[in-house]
Scaffold this active site. Sequence first.
Site, PDB file in Angstrom:
ATOM      1  N   HIS A  14       0.838  -1.199   0.000  1.00 40.98           N
ATOM      2  CA  HIS A  14       0.000   0.000   0.000  1.00 40.98           C
ATOM      3  C   HIS A  14       0.873   1.250   0.000  1.00 40.98           C
ATOM      4  O   HIS A  14       2.085   1.185   0.138  1.00 40.98           O
ATOM      5  CB  HIS A  14      -0.993   0.016   1.174  1.00 40.98           C
ATOM      6  CG  HIS A  14      -0.422   0.367   2.513  1.00 40.98           C
ATOM      7  ND1 HIS A  14      -1.199   0.716   3.595  1.00 40.98           N
ATOM      8  CD2 HIS A  14       0.851   0.429   2.960  1.00 40.98           C
ATOM      9  CE1 HIS A  14      -0.440   0.966   4.640  1.00 40.98           C
ATOM     10  NE2 HIS A  14       0.801   0.800   4.295  1.00 40.98           N
ATOM     11  N   CYS A  33       4.972   5.096   5.625  1.00 36.83           N
ATOM     12  CA  CYS A  33       3.879   4.479   4.852  1.00 36.83           C
ATOM     13  C   CYS A  33       3.477   5.336   3.652  1.00 36.83           C
ATOM     14  O   CYS A  33       2.615   4.931   2.869  1.00 36.83           O
ATOM     15  CB  CYS A  33       2.666   4.189   5.741  1.00 36.83           C
ATOM     16  SG  CYS A  33       2.831   2.635   6.665  1.00 36.83           S
ATOM     17  N   HIS A  39       5.217  -0.153  -0.395  1.00 39.70           N
ATOM     18  CA  HIS A  39       5.889  -1.050   0.558  1.00 39.70           C
ATOM     19  C   HIS A  39       4.803  -2.011   1.028  1.00 39.70           C
ATOM     20  O   HIS A  39       3.623  -1.807   0.732  1.00 39.70           O
ATOM     21  CB  HIS A  39       6.465  -0.266   1.743  1.00 39.70           C
ATOM     22  CG  HIS A  39       5.387   0.356   2.571  1.00 39.70           C
ATOM     23  ND1 HIS A  39       4.764   1.515   2.190  1.00 39.70           N
ATOM     24  CD2 HIS A  39       4.755  -0.063   3.702  1.00 39.70           C
ATOM     25  CE1 HIS A  39       3.819   1.802   3.071  1.00 39.70           C
ATOM     26  NE2 HIS A  39       3.771   0.865   3.995  1.00 39.70           N
ATOM     27  N   HIS A  41       3.095  -4.908   4.074  1.00 32.28           N
ATOM     28  CA  HIS A  41       2.960  -5.381   5.454  1.00 32.28           C
ATOM     29  C   HIS A  41       2.485  -6.825   5.427  1.00 32.28           C
ATOM     30  O   HIS A  41       1.752  -7.219   4.513  1.00 32.28           O
ATOM     31  CB  HIS A  41       1.926  -4.556   6.234  1.00 32.28           C
ATOM     32  CG  HIS A  41       2.293  -3.123   6.416  1.00 32.28           C
ATOM     33  ND1 HIS A  41       3.089  -2.683   7.448  1.00 32.28           N
ATOM     34  CD2 HIS A  41       1.983  -2.025   5.683  1.00 32.28           C
ATOM     35  CE1 HIS A  41       3.238  -1.372   7.354  1.00 32.28           C
ATOM     36  NE2 HIS A  41       2.582  -0.939   6.294  1.00 32.28           N
ATOM     37  N   ASP A  79      -4.676 -10.554  -0.637  1.00 32.05           N
ATOM     38  CA  ASP A  79      -3.395 -11.243  -0.426  1.00 32.05           C
ATOM     39  C   ASP A  79      -2.502 -11.127  -1.666  1.00 32.05           C
ATOM     40  O   ASP A  79      -2.925 -11.464  -2.776  1.00 32.05           O
ATOM     41  CB  ASP A  79      -3.648 -12.711  -0.093  1.00 32.05           C
ATOM     42  CG  ASP A  79      -2.373 -13.413   0.357  1.00 32.05           C
ATOM     43  OD1 ASP A  79      -1.517 -12.756   0.997  1.00 32.05           O
ATOM     44  OD2 ASP A  79      -2.226 -14.610   0.059  1.00 32.05           O
ATOM     45  N   HIS A  80      -1.284 -10.642  -1.438  1.00 33.58           N
ATOM     46  CA  HIS A  80      -0.329 -10.385  -2.526  1.00 33.58           C
ATOM     47  C   HIS A  80      -0.889  -9.403  -3.549  1.00 33.58           C
ATOM     48  O   HIS A  80      -0.632  -9.502  -4.744  1.00 33.58           O
ATOM     49  CB  HIS A  80       0.153 -11.693  -3.172  1.00 33.58           C
ATOM     50  CG  HIS A  80       1.069 -12.461  -2.268  1.00 33.58           C
ATOM     51  ND1 HIS A  80       0.626 -13.136  -1.163  1.00 33.58           N
ATOM     52  CD2 HIS A  80       2.409 -12.614  -2.291  1.00 33.58           C
ATOM     53  CE1 HIS A  80       1.649 -13.682  -0.541  1.00 33.58           C
ATOM     54  NE2 HIS A  80       2.750 -13.377  -1.197  1.00 33.58           N
ATOM     55  N   GLU A 124      -1.217  -4.793  12.045  1.00 29.54           N
ATOM     56  CA  GLU A 124      -0.321  -4.325  10.987  1.00 29.54           C
ATOM     57  C   GLU A 124       1.111  -4.704  11.319  1.00 29.54           C
ATOM     58  O   GLU A 124       1.910  -5.005  10.433  1.00 29.54           O
ATOM     59  CB  GLU A 124      -0.451  -2.807  10.836  1.00 29.54           C
ATOM     60  CG  GLU A 124       0.237  -2.250   9.610  1.00 29.54           C
ATOM     61  CD  GLU A 124       0.182  -0.737   9.567  1.00 29.54           C
ATOM     62  OE1 GLU A 124      -0.363  -0.199   8.602  1.00 29.54           O
ATOM     63  OE2 GLU A 124       0.685  -0.098  10.506  1.00 29.54           O
TER      64      GLU A 124
END
Length: 135
Positions: A14, A33, A39, A41, A79-80, A124
């Site tokens: 994100h 962020c 980047h 998480h 996811d991914h 997170e």
Amino acid sequence: MVYITRRETFAAAHRLSKPGLSDEENFELFGKCSNPQWHGHNYTLEVVVAGNTDPETGFVMDLKELKKIIHKHVIDKVDHKNLNLDTDFMKGIIPTSENICIAIWNQLYDKIPSGKLYSVKLYETENNYFEYRGE
Ligand code: NI
């Protein structure tokens, strides 16, 4: 009332930024962020359903079913993935963990076949987590 929890994990990219702000202003507001080149998480999600047990089965709801619902409506979409670009239910929303929690709640609350959605909790990092209970 019994509270049952399903835990899932997902990895997602994100960027936190507000349109109209410069990269420097976004960094001021969102810190690391706000990195313009994204980047990721490793998130942990906990979904809690509350209800009475069915006298026939002894279940509030079948956890296998809850897992399927969470995968279909949430995990498969995050996811991914890049939460800013890929995830339909995050379109136009700044992907803070607070907002991700609320969006996941909105994805799930009318999909629970018995009992009711009680809480969505999102980790997170090991030390930062966020919880939404629909109000
Ligand atoms: Ni971040």
